[in-house]
Design a protein around this motif. Structure first.
Motif, mmCIF file in Angstrom:
data_model
loop_
_atom_site.group_PDB
_atom_site.id
_atom_site.type_symbol
_atom_site.label_atom_id
_atom_site.label_comp_id
_atom_site.label_asym_id
_atom_site.label_seq_id
_atom_site.Cartn_x
_atom_site.Cartn_y
_atom_site.Cartn_z
ATOM 1 N N LEU A 1 0.824 -1.208 0.000
ATOM 2 C CA LEU A 1 0.000 0.000 0.000
ATOM 3 C C LEU A 1 0.858 1.259 0.000
ATOM 4 C CD1 LEU A 1 -2.893 -0.984 2.451
ATOM 5 C CD2 LEU A 1 -2.917 -0.925 -0.051
ATOM 6 N N LEU A 2 1.935 1.240 0.764
ATOM 7 C CA LEU A 2 2.832 2.395 0.788
ATOM 8 C C LEU A 2 3.520 2.561 -0.564
ATOM 9 C CD1 LEU A 2 4.119 4.677 2.378
ATOM 10 C CD2 LEU A 2 5.864 3.070 3.169
ATOM 11 N N SER A 3 3.895 1.452 -1.199
ATOM 12 C CA SER A 3 4.531 1.518 -2.518
ATOM 13 C C SER A 3 3.579 2.118 -3.549
ATOM 14 C CB SER A 3 4.972 0.122 -2.966
ATOM 15 O OG SER A 3 5.927 -0.409 -2.072
ATOM 16 N N VAL A 4 2.313 1.716 -3.495
ATOM 17 C CA VAL A 4 1.314 2.259 -4.427
ATOM 18 C C VAL A 4 1.108 3.749 -4.179
ATOM 19 C CG1 VAL A 4 -1.119 2.185 -5.083
ATOM 20 C CG2 VAL A 4 0.143 0.052 -4.718
ATOM 21 N N ALA A 5 1.021 4.142 -2.911
ATOM 22 C CA ALA A 5 0.813 5.556 -2.582
ATOM 23 C C ALA A 5 1.989 6.410 -3.048
ATOM 24 C CB ALA A 5 0.605 5.707 -1.073
ATOM 25 N N LEU A 6 3.207 5.928 -2.839
ATOM 26 C CA LEU A 6 4.391 6.682 -3.273
ATOM 27 C C LEU A 6 4.448 6.790 -4.797
ATOM 28 C CD1 LEU A 6 7.060 5.242 -0.811
ATOM 29 C CD2 LEU A 6 6.161 7.572 -0.837
ATOM 30 N N THR A 7 4.040 5.731 -5.485
ATOM 31 C CA THR A 7 4.041 5.761 -6.953
ATOM 32 C C THR A 7 3.020 6.761 -7.480
ATOM 33 O OG1 THR A 7 4.672 3.424 -6.980
ATOM 34 C CG2 THR A 7 3.819 4.352 -9.018
ATOM 35 N N LEU A 8 1.814 6.734 -6.912
ATOM 36 C CA LEU A 8 0.784 7.698 -7.322
ATOM 37 C C LEU A 8 1.216 9.124 -7.024
ATOM 38 C CD1 LEU A 8 -2.488 5.876 -6.179
ATOM 39 C CD2 LEU A 8 -1.659 6.202 -8.519
ATOM 40 N N SER A 9 1.843 9.328 -5.865
ATOM 41 C CA SER A 9 2.330 10.654 -5.507
ATOM 42 C C SER A 9 3.365 11.149 -6.513
ATOM 43 C CB SER A 9 2.934 10.621 -4.097
ATOM 44 O OG SER A 9 3.498 11.869 -3.753
ATOM 45 N N ALA A 10 4.277 10.260 -6.903
ATOM 46 C CA ALA A 10 5.302 10.632 -7.881
ATOM 47 C C ALA A 10 4.669 11.008 -9.225
ATOM 48 C CB ALA A 10 6.289 9.485 -8.063
ATOM 49 N N VAL A 11 3.625 10.267 -9.632
ATOM 50 C CA VAL A 11 2.951 10.568 -10.898
ATOM 51 C C VAL A 11 2.296 11.944 -10.843
ATOM 52 C CG1 VAL A 11 1.042 9.897 -12.403
ATOM 53 C CG2 VAL A 11 2.577 8.150 -11.493
ATOM 54 N N MET A 12 1.582 12.232 -9.767
ATOM 55 C CA MET A 12 0.883 13.520 -9.646
ATOM 56 C C MET A 12 1.854 14.694 -9.659
ATOM 57 S SD MET A 12 -2.091 12.434 -9.742
ATOM 58 C CE MET A 12 -2.912 10.858 -9.511
ATOM 59 N N TRP A 13 2.916 14.576 -8.874
ATOM 60 C CA TRP A 13 3.863 15.690 -8.796
ATOM 61 C C TRP A 13 4.707 15.810 -10.069
ATOM 62 C CZ3 TRP A 13 2.630 19.283 -5.752
ATOM 63 C CH2 TRP A 13 2.020 19.019 -4.518
ATOM 64 N N PHE A 14 4.905 14.711 -10.775
ATOM 65 C CA PHE A 14 5.607 14.798 -12.059
ATOM 66 C C PHE A 14 4.808 15.654 -13.044
ATOM 67 C CE2 PHE A 14 5.739 13.138 -16.430
ATOM 68 C CZ PHE A 14 7.035 13.494 -16.771
ATOM 69 N N PHE A 15 3.506 15.348 -13.183
ATOM 70 C CA PHE A 15 2.682 16.117 -14.122
ATOM 71 C C PHE A 15 2.483 17.549 -13.633
ATOM 72 C CE2 PHE A 15 1.370 11.854 -15.633
ATOM 73 C CZ PHE A 15 1.620 12.030 -16.979
ATOM 74 N N TYR A 16 2.415 17.732 -12.328
ATOM 75 C CA TYR A 16 2.316 19.090 -11.779
ATOM 76 C C TYR A 16 3.543 19.903 -12.161
ATOM 77 C CZ TYR A 16 1.822 22.843 -8.302
ATOM 78 O OH TYR A 16 1.711 24.056 -7.682
#
Length: 295
Positions: free
Chosen positions: A168-183
């Motif tokens: 779950l932590l790995s998924v959350a960190l991956t999603l966070s990285a995706v959001m901030w990358f596009f931001y």
């Protein structure tokens, strides 16, 4: 129209990034619940929370030097509060040695490290240059933070066990990285976008390894097993009394007794006695014995 769409997308990714990052900040709560139940931090370290606080403070400082990254300030302000609470909680339950080590890390990273960055960039740089320098510092530090999970990946491959890699932590960190990358990409700020490419890559690798090894039988570390066996044998030798030397001594005494020279001793009234008395020659540490022989 295109500009408005880009602004809306930037806002959307920034808000999603805030939500996912907030979930990541709350991920250590089960750990601190265990600390609360045990009333001790034994087995846990404060380094991840001190590093998290330093990272949040660094990004806030960078965002203050920019003019269009308010969502970066909001989430990292929340992160500073949460990480500070974690650190205070840790220090409250930590033993003296761990508390002193944590205080040294806080002074080194937060007070000295962050203080030097602020002072040097304020006095040695100005305007746009200051923002560029701080941006590069944030980029390098974020890359180092994203490289840290390599140790976990190595352990997963070696042991074929995902026990120490919560999915779950790995998924959350991956999603966070995706959001901030596009931001960062939509803002044209590569100091935000580039580190999250690495974060996204490592997140995908972690999830792949999780599904590959989640049903695998863990590999037993032969070296650790050997060390455990040696320790058990050592403890067994310390606890069980050793009778071997005592048996050897008893056998030696018995042989000495059996091979002792026996000399007859006649009492004064031997002619009236119907038996003779024999006594062994005296030896050190050999008990005296009397043998009576009938006439």
């Amino acid at each position: 129209m295109t500009g408005n769409m880009a602004d809306h997308l930037t806002l959307a990714f920034g808000l999603l990034g805030n939500v996912v990052s907030f979930m990541v900040f709350l991920a250590p709560i089960p750990t601190f619940y265990k600390v609360y139940k045990r009333k001790s931090t034994e087995g846990f370290q404060s380094a991840p929370y001190v590093v998290g606080l330093f990272s949040a403070m660094l990004w806030i400082y960078y965002a203050l030097l920019k003019s269009n990254v308010m969502l970066l300030i909001t989430i990292n302000s929340v992160g500073c509060v949460i990480e500070t609470l974690y650190i205070c909680f840790f220090l409250f339950y930590a033993p003296k040695k761990a508390r002193m080590e944590s205080m040294k890390l806080i002074i080194l990273l937060i007070v000295v490290g962050f203080g030097l960055i602020v002072v040097l960039t304020q006095f040695l740089a100005n305007g746009v240059t200051r923002g560029v320098i701080v941006g590069w510092i944030c980029l390098v530090f974020s890359l180092c933070v994203f490289v840290a999970p390599l140790g976990v990946l190595r352990q997963v491959i070696k042991t074929k066990s995902v026990e120490y890699m919560p999915i779950l932590l790995s998924v959350a960190l991956t999603l966070s990285a995706v959001m901030w990358f596009f931001y960062g990409l939509l803002l044209g700020d590569f100091n935000i976008a580039i580190p999250n490419v690495l974060g996204f890559t490592f997140g995908i690798i972690q999830m792949i390894l999780y599904f590959v090894y989640k049903n695998k039988k863990p590999v037993i570390d032969d070296e650790k097993v050997s060390r455990c066996e040696d320790k058990v044998a050592e403890l067994a030798e310390q606890k069980l009394p050793d009778f071997r030397d005592q048996k050897i001594i008893d056998v030696v005494n018995l042989k000495t007794l059996l091979h002792a020279d026996i000399h007859p001793v006649f009492p004064q009234n031997a002619h009236k006695a119907n038996h003779a008395v024999f006594e062994p020659q005296t030896f050190p540490n050999v008990p005296n014995c009397t043998i009576e022989v009938g006439a």
